[in-house]
Motif scaffolding. Structure first.
Motif: not given
Length: 112
Positions: A4-10, A14-21
């Motif tokens: 599943p997608s996740r919520i970054c600290r910002c 963010i999609a699974a397996g991706e890194r937030c900018p």
């Protein structure tokens, strides 16, 4: 199937397996701070003499590949020059390696 997608600290989704900018930026800044404190290659013993000898070593047919099978791009020290700086230019202490294996060896050494 990706998780599943996740919520970054910002607060961005963010999609699974991706890194937030913001994570990419933070990692880049952390690496820049580390590099600023790190001695230069010349200060660590990698002189013009070393570079010339390393190129010649890698040009030899038996030294064209790393132990993992990848093309060799760096000369690695069997016994670290941090532990034995006197073995820096001893070809018997050299082995052909790739960037990945060299990074893994360096990380293991830092943990010891």
């Amino acid at each position: 199937m990706p998780g599943p997608s996740r919520i970054c600290r910002c607060q961005k989704i963010i999609a699974a397996g991706e890194r937030c900018p913001c994570q990419i930026r933070d990692a880049r800044e952390r690496k820049a701070r580390h590099d600023a404190r790190r001695p230069s290659a010349r200060q660590r013993g990698y002189t013009a003499e070393w570079q010339h000898a390393a190129r010649a070593f890698l040009a030899e047919p038996q030294n064209s590949h790393c132990a993992c099978g990848a093309p060799a791009t760096v000369v690695m020290h069997v016994i670290s020059i941090r532990k034995r700086p006197d073995l820096r230019m001893m070809r018997s202490n050299w082995r052909a390696g790739c960037q990945r294996c060299n990074a893994l060896d360096a990380a293991k050494e830092r943990q010891q």
